[in-house]
Design an enzyme around this catalytic site. Structure first.
Site, short mmCIF file in Angstrom:
data_model
loop_
_atom_site.label_atom_id
_atom_site.label_comp_id
_atom_site.label_asym_id
_atom_site.label_seq_id
_atom_site.Cartn_x
_atom_site.Cartn_y
_atom_site.Cartn_z
N ASP A 1 42.07 60.57 57.04
CA ASP A 1 42.94 61.41 56.21
C ASP A 1 44.41 61.26 56.59
OD1 ASP A 1 40.45 62.48 55.30
OD2 ASP A 1 40.48 63.90 56.96
N GLU B 1 40.18 67.07 46.29
CA GLU B 1 40.59 67.59 47.60
C GLU B 1 41.82 66.85 48.07
OE1 GLU B 1 37.38 66.84 50.32
OE2 GLU B 1 37.13 64.78 49.62
#
Length: 516
Positions: free
Chosen positions: A25, A194
């Site tokens: 991420d 997301e």
């Protein structure tokens, strides 16, 4: 000594991944000619890694922003799928800012004037369960500040939705109850939206956000003339005809030369989420185009930037002065006494007494680092200084299943060579090879890792025979959100009194297996 992976090809081009390890991420920011990157660290300590690059291809690890996870009691034991999820890194008002969502506690924020710290103590911006992937925006045109976050269904019952708030300019509180900016349930074919990153560009509010799942998803872009919406969407990066599955979730950065680039991850099983660099441009309608017309590139010209030596985050360690390098993390908040100080080189760990020595997955006192490449060899020397029966120390490949090789003190207190493993469903480790006496209390061990994270264990006991293979090939496995890890540990059975120490010397990773 060869690097396990080199992204810079030395001819003006680079190859993906630029970070061939589990930097999950990623988010990136530029300050002057320097680029900085952070990534998810979940339940490992220290957390929030900080990487630096001048050219977006060659990266070094310069430190961590989070010394301990809180509340302390929650992270006294390993919690590999908790902690720091999908942080955002920004630079505003002369300070670096990191926001992240802890899925069990809420949205946290820290800041610092210098990337190397000191960083402020974590501040809880919004309490609640399931609040994840938080990203701030300071609108330099209006002076307004905003925050966008996603939701974890496992904690909140909500998913596929992005929520936006007005935020105080000091980044310490939210000024409203929040508004749904994007409900992907209303967009045909979109699911698991997301990881939002919010920007201002060309008069638009932009939200870059992935959807479709970690292994199989794509990168979306959303834009609106106002923060509250409505937003229109477009898929801007997808696998297409390439072999790069699920290319998404990362950050956009504009270099000092005015070029646009996008860093994102690719989920690769036991290797974790490796980081790719994609060129980016804006089309005639003002939408971003990432990669080669929306598909990932594998080889591309380097960004226009000052020359930088080919390098990657360190994996080797001589443990100078008895200290471990920045690449190492504990599997939970560390406690005093786990390491033993001394003046020379080499790491000395206490044989920590525990009732869980049979299962490395449950131990907080395992020192870990990422697998540094797809194919590599790792070696380390191990000594065991104890007469405590059952005390042991080793080098492990640690995930939902694990395997390790090292030394254990037998009933007579003398060291023997052991190699053990546990399957994903097993609660106790088993011998992978018959234990055998070691000529002394030291050994050098090696793990050769080949494609598919297949691990072959070896040991040199100093008897003149050199490295000898041990046990069967072990296929490394990831944790729930985390790739497999290399680990060093020392334990002793539960009890009282001194339990001894273990030493580790010359930790080395090299580029390809030796083929012993």
């Amino acid at each position: 000594m060869t690097m396990p992976w080199r992204a810079d090809l030395g001819d003006g081009t680079y190859r993906n991944p630029v970070l061939n390890a589990d930097w999950s991420d990623p988010d990136v920011v530029r300050v002057g000619d320097d680029h900085y990157l952070t990534a998810s660290s979940f339940g490992r300590v220290p957390g929030l890694p900080l990487l630096h690059s001048r050219d977006l291809v060659n990266w070094t690890l310069v430190g961590h922003a989070l010394e301990r996870l809180g509340p302390d009691a929650d992270f006294a034991v390993p919690r590999h799928d908790c902690g720091v999820w999908a942080p955002s890194l920004r630079h505003h008002a002369g300070r670096f800012w990191i926001f992240w969502g802890d899925p069990d506690h809420g949205i946290q924020q820290i800041n610092a004037e210098n990337i190397r710290g000191p960083w402020t103590a974590p501040h809880l911006v919004k309490a609640g369960k399931g609040l994840i992937d938080a990203c701030p925006l300071w609108d330099e045109e209006t002076g307004e500040a905003y925050l966008v976050h996603a939701w974890a269904k496992s904690r909140s019952g909500i998913k596929n939705r992005l929520t936006g708030h007005r935020m105080s300019p000091d980044g310490r509180e939210l000024l409203d109850e929040g508004t749904t900016l994007v409900d992907a349930d209303t967009i045909p074919g979109w699911f698991t939206l997301e990881g939002p990153k919010v920007y201002r560009h060309d008069g638009w509010f932009w939200i870059f956000a992935p959807a479709g799942g970690v292994e199989t998803g794509w990168q979306g872009a959303f834009r609106s003339r106002t923060f509250a919406g409505p937003y229109e969407e477009r898929v801007v990066l997808a696998q297409g005809d390439t072999e790069v599955n699920g290319p998404h979730q990362g950050g956009w950065v504009r270099t000092a030369a005015g070029e646009d680039w996008f860093l994102h991850f690719q989920a690769r099983g036991a290797y974790g989420r490796v980081v790719h660099l994609q060129p980016m441009r804006w089309d005639g309608e003002g939408w971003p185009v990432i990669g080669d017309e929306g598909e990932p590139v594998l080889v591309h010209r380097r960004p226009k930037a000052p020359e930088q030596a080919a390098e990657a985050p360190a994996s080797n360690d001589d443990f100078p002065g008895g200290r471990h390098g920045r690449q190492w993390q504990w599997t939970a908040n560390p406690r005093p006494g786990w390491t033993v100080g001394h003046g020379g080189d080499g790491l000395r760990l206490s044989c920590v007494r525990t009732a869980y020595a049979h299962d490395l997955r449950a131990l907080p006192n395992v020192l870990v680092q990422r697998l540094p490449a797809e194919e590599f060899t790792v070696e380390v020397g191990i000594t065991l200084d104890t007469g405590e029966p059952g005390a042991k120390a080793g080098l492990a490949v640690l995930g939902d299943a694990f395997s390790w090789i090292g030394l254990e003190a037998g009933a007579d207190g003398k060291a023997r060579l052991v190699h053990r493993y546990a399957e994903s469903v097993a609660e106790h480790e088993r011998d992978a090879e018959h234990p055998r006496p070691a000529p002394g209390a030291d050994v050098r061990v090696r793990i050769e890792v080949t494609r598919g994270a297949r691990c072959r264990f070896h040991a040199d006991t100093g008897d003149g025979a050199g490295f000898q293979p041990s046990g069967q090939v072990f296929a490394a496995t990831p944790w729930r959100w985390v790739g497999a890890l290399l680990g060093l540990f020392a334990t002793a059975p539960a009890g009282r009194g001194p339990s001894g120490t273990a030493g580790f010397t010359a930790f080395r990773t090299t580029g390809r297996p030796t083929g012993t």
